[in-house]
Write an enzyme that holds these catalytic residues in place. Structure first.
Site, mmCIF file in Angstrom:
data_model
loop_
_atom_site.group_PDB
_atom_site.id
_atom_site.type_symbol
_atom_site.label_atom_id
_atom_site.label_comp_id
_atom_site.label_asym_id
_atom_site.label_seq_id
_atom_site.Cartn_x
_atom_site.Cartn_y
_atom_site.Cartn_z
ATOM 1 N N SER A 108 6.432 59.565 35.190
ATOM 2 C CA SER A 108 5.960 58.337 36.036
ATOM 3 C C SER A 108 7.480 57.869 36.487
ATOM 4 O O SER A 108 8.663 58.148 35.717
ATOM 5 C CB SER A 108 5.335 57.108 35.309
ATOM 6 O OG SER A 108 5.835 56.982 33.914
ATOM 7 N N GLN A 110 10.090 55.220 36.594
ATOM 8 C CA GLN A 110 10.013 54.334 35.437
ATOM 9 C C GLN A 110 11.439 53.685 35.296
ATOM 10 O O GLN A 110 12.495 54.252 35.976
ATOM 11 C CB GLN A 110 9.651 54.606 34.284
ATOM 12 C CG GLN A 110 10.395 56.167 33.952
ATOM 13 C CD GLN A 110 10.144 56.656 32.521
ATOM 14 O OE1 GLN A 110 10.548 56.919 31.404
ATOM 15 N NE2 GLN A 110 8.706 57.289 32.552
ATOM 16 N N HIS A 112 13.950 51.351 32.205
ATOM 17 C CA HIS A 112 13.707 50.613 30.859
ATOM 18 C C HIS A 112 14.772 49.415 30.923
ATOM 19 O O HIS A 112 15.796 49.517 31.438
ATOM 20 C CB HIS A 112 14.483 51.901 29.920
ATOM 21 C CG HIS A 112 13.792 53.093 29.843
ATOM 22 N ND1 HIS A 112 12.497 53.267 29.512
ATOM 23 C CD2 HIS A 112 13.899 54.249 30.388
ATOM 24 C CE1 HIS A 112 12.026 54.350 29.826
ATOM 25 N NE2 HIS A 112 12.933 55.268 30.126
ATOM 26 N N LYS A 135 16.081 50.820 25.601
ATOM 27 C CA LYS A 135 15.984 52.404 25.608
ATOM 28 C C LYS A 135 16.709 53.329 26.498
ATOM 29 O O LYS A 135 16.380 53.957 27.357
ATOM 30 C CB LYS A 135 14.601 52.507 25.855
ATOM 31 C CG LYS A 135 13.971 54.042 25.481
ATOM 32 C CD LYS A 135 12.429 54.340 26.066
ATOM 33 C CE LYS A 135 12.001 55.834 25.731
ATOM 34 N NZ LYS A 135 10.882 56.238 26.492
ATOM 35 N N GLU A 137 18.801 56.502 27.791
ATOM 36 C CA GLU A 137 18.254 57.867 27.381
ATOM 37 C C GLU A 137 19.207 58.851 28.184
ATOM 38 O O GLU A 137 19.735 58.401 29.237
ATOM 39 C CB GLU A 137 16.792 58.184 28.318
ATOM 40 C CG GLU A 137 15.817 57.517 27.914
ATOM 41 C CD GLU A 137 14.487 57.501 28.783
ATOM 42 O OE1 GLU A 137 13.446 57.553 28.250
ATOM 43 O OE2 GLU A 137 14.698 57.766 29.900
ATOM 44 N N HIS A 275 14.174 55.962 37.620
ATOM 45 C CA HIS A 275 14.158 57.423 37.496
ATOM 46 C C HIS A 275 12.784 57.977 37.126
ATOM 47 O O HIS A 275 11.637 57.245 36.816
ATOM 48 C CB HIS A 275 15.011 57.823 36.373
ATOM 49 C CG HIS A 275 14.639 57.465 34.854
ATOM 50 N ND1 HIS A 275 14.938 55.895 34.580
ATOM 51 C CD2 HIS A 275 13.904 57.905 33.810
ATOM 52 C CE1 HIS A 275 14.245 55.756 33.239
ATOM 53 N NE2 HIS A 275 13.707 56.871 32.760
ATOM 54 N N ARG A 294 6.599 50.874 34.127
ATOM 55 C CA ARG A 294 6.230 52.335 35.170
ATOM 56 C C ARG A 294 5.714 51.392 36.335
ATOM 57 O O ARG A 294 5.120 50.496 36.544
ATOM 58 C CB ARG A 294 5.094 52.977 34.494
ATOM 59 C CG ARG A 294 5.597 53.542 33.221
ATOM 60 C CD ARG A 294 4.376 54.483 32.583
ATOM 61 N NE ARG A 294 4.721 55.202 31.444
ATOM 62 C CZ ARG A 294 4.907 54.885 30.364
ATOM 63 N NH1 ARG A 294 4.480 53.456 29.918
ATOM 64 N NH2 ARG A 294 5.339 55.430 29.364
ATOM 65 N N LYS A 300 -0.971 55.758 33.817
ATOM 66 C CA LYS A 300 -0.729 54.625 32.916
ATOM 67 C C LYS A 300 -0.738 53.179 33.360
ATOM 68 O O LYS A 300 -0.421 52.983 34.732
ATOM 69 C CB LYS A 300 0.404 54.863 32.047
ATOM 70 C CG LYS A 300 0.448 55.904 30.917
ATOM 71 C CD LYS A 300 1.689 56.058 30.365
ATOM 72 C CE LYS A 300 1.477 57.463 29.592
ATOM 73 N NZ LYS A 300 2.837 57.791 29.081
HETATM 74 ZN ZN LIG Z 1 12.778 57.126 30.759
#
Ligand SMILES: [Zn+2]
Length: 422
Positions: A108, A110, A112, A135, A137, A275, A294, A300
């Site tokens: 998806s 998204q 954070h 979060k 990444e 991203h 998302r 979702k």
């Molecule tokens: Zn991510």
């Protein structure tokens, strides 16, 4: 017998539907190589391998002399293993989750939240935002890897708005013209115009965007064979539409950079960076959290308002999204990816064929070591016995412990090591 503080792990697999199938998947290949008893099912997706102590995928300890069954249980009983600084900073928890991902169909769109927004979202909507942590990444390609990341330079977006009338119709003439007129000498004006355009796109009415998307897909599909459709990003649009027909996320390819990583190249996703991973295999490391906002390419829960509100609307070229690794001054075989967050760092260790004895050095942080290529026998004063390492082996290494590798493969080794460099 000395206390065991270095030991092998069996890691949890997540069979999400977007994963590559059977032995096409790097996750499945690593699993079956690391443990010959594992049966790989050819028609099952092997999406993620979780190397860590997350409650939804706590790694199993493969040493029956250790009474605890999982890494999470063991760390809870032995928090000193984290290293003093890590233990104190992260309240006795391993601060990162290390993964391998094998992406077949896009994940998806998204972003954070940062810590502040994460805490707020968690307090308001705990069912959608399960914890209060940020979060960040990082993904490092194992095979050629593609993702969408960050807003494109405005000239690229404007060019798509001129070549793709279906996109222009969704956003509306007033907002488009404002973006076209915004000058590079006014970055705040550019960001504001970009925010309006992207928000109008993402909030457009379902019937309207499905119609426009179908028109666009039809138009690109009917282009003559061999005709260049790059002006409307035709190839990627058709691919995403075949994976997520009628999804608003298909249009985001005109706003977000397409980033292509070669093996060893990385991309870092800080707070509020839009991203989506599109395809390929990577190792990934992240802070321990599940907070994802998302807005498309997913069945979702989507939260378009929050996403459009929080994003970083700073345009930048695709090349700026590749995060550099720095060769270690202490050991030329080690390349460090050290993102601007305290929670984790990753080392890529390339041992050349000429080296037959190599020391995985002690650091003041617990770490997790993954073997991608090569074989060795590992010895450590903190291990119960010799450990035979091959592609797919995963080891937990307590802080301030080292391992000697006695290499047995003719081509050297490739390893990734996740840790916390405070
Ligand atoms: Zn991510």
């Amino acid at each position: 017998m000395a206390e065991i503080r270095v030991f092998p792990l069996s890691c949890a697999v997540q069979n999400y539907s977007w994963g590559k199938l059977g032995l096409e998947s790097e996750v499945a290949k690593l699993l079956s190589s690391g443990d010959p008893l594992v049966q790989i099912q050819p028609d099952r997706p092997y999406a993620e391998l979780w190397m860590g102590a997350h409650p939804r995928g706590d790694a199993i300890i493969r040493d029956n002399r250790i009474p605890q069954k999982t890494l999470g249980q063991w760390i809870a009983d032995n928090p000193v293993c984290l290293g003093t600084k890590v233990k104190d900073t992260f309240q006795g928890q391993l601060p990162f989750l290390f993964k391998v991902l094998s992406v077949d169909t896009a994940l998806s769109i998204q972003a954070h939240p940062n810590k502040e927004l994460a805490a707020k979202l968690h307090a308001q909507f705990p069912e959608h935002y399960p914890d209060a942590n940020h979060k960040p990444e990082m993904a490092i390609a194992l095979t050629p890897f593609e993702g969408l990341c960050g807003f494109r330079p405005v000239e690229e977006i404007v060019s798509f708005l001129q070549n793709v009338p279906e996109l222009r119709a969704l956003i509306g003439e007033v907002a488009v013209e404002q973006l076209e007129r915004s000058g590079s000498d006014d970055p705040r004006g550019v960001s504001a115009a970009l925010r309006v355009c992207f928000t109008r796109l993402m909030k457009s009415e379902k019937k309207f965007f499905v119609d426009q998307l179908n028109m666009l897909v039809k138009r690109i599909s009917q282009e003559e064979e061999g005709k260049d459709t790059s002006g409307s990003n035709g190839e990627l649009l058709l691919r995403l539409h075949s994976q997520y027909p009628g999804d608003i996320g298909c249009f985001t390819i005109y706003f977000l950079n397409l980033v292509k990583l070669e093996p060893g190249e990385a991309m870092f996703l800080g707070a509020n960076e839009p991203h989506a991973y599109l395809r390929g295999d990577c190792v990934e490391c992240m802070a321990c959290s599940d907070n994802t906002v998302r807005a498309g390419l997913t069945p979702k829960f989507i939260d378009v308002l929050t996403l459009c509100e929080m994003l970083n609307y700073t345009p930048a070229p695709s090349s700026s999204k590749i995060f550099p690794a720095v060769q270690s001054q202490l050991d030329p075989n080690v390349y460090v990816y050290d993102p601007p967050v305290p929670d984790f760092a990753i080392m890529r260790i390339e041992i050349p064929a000429s080296i037959k004895l190599y020391l995985i050095s002690a650091i003041d942080s617990a770490s997790i070591l993954l073997v991608i290529q090569g074989t060795a026998v590992g010895t450590s004063t903190a291990a119960a016995s010799e450990m035979s390492l091959c592609r797919g082996s995963v080891l937990f290494i307590s802080a301030n412990e080292s391992i000697s590798l006695h290499l047995s493969s003719p081509d050297g080794m490739l390893l990734f090591r996740a840790c916390c460099l405070l």
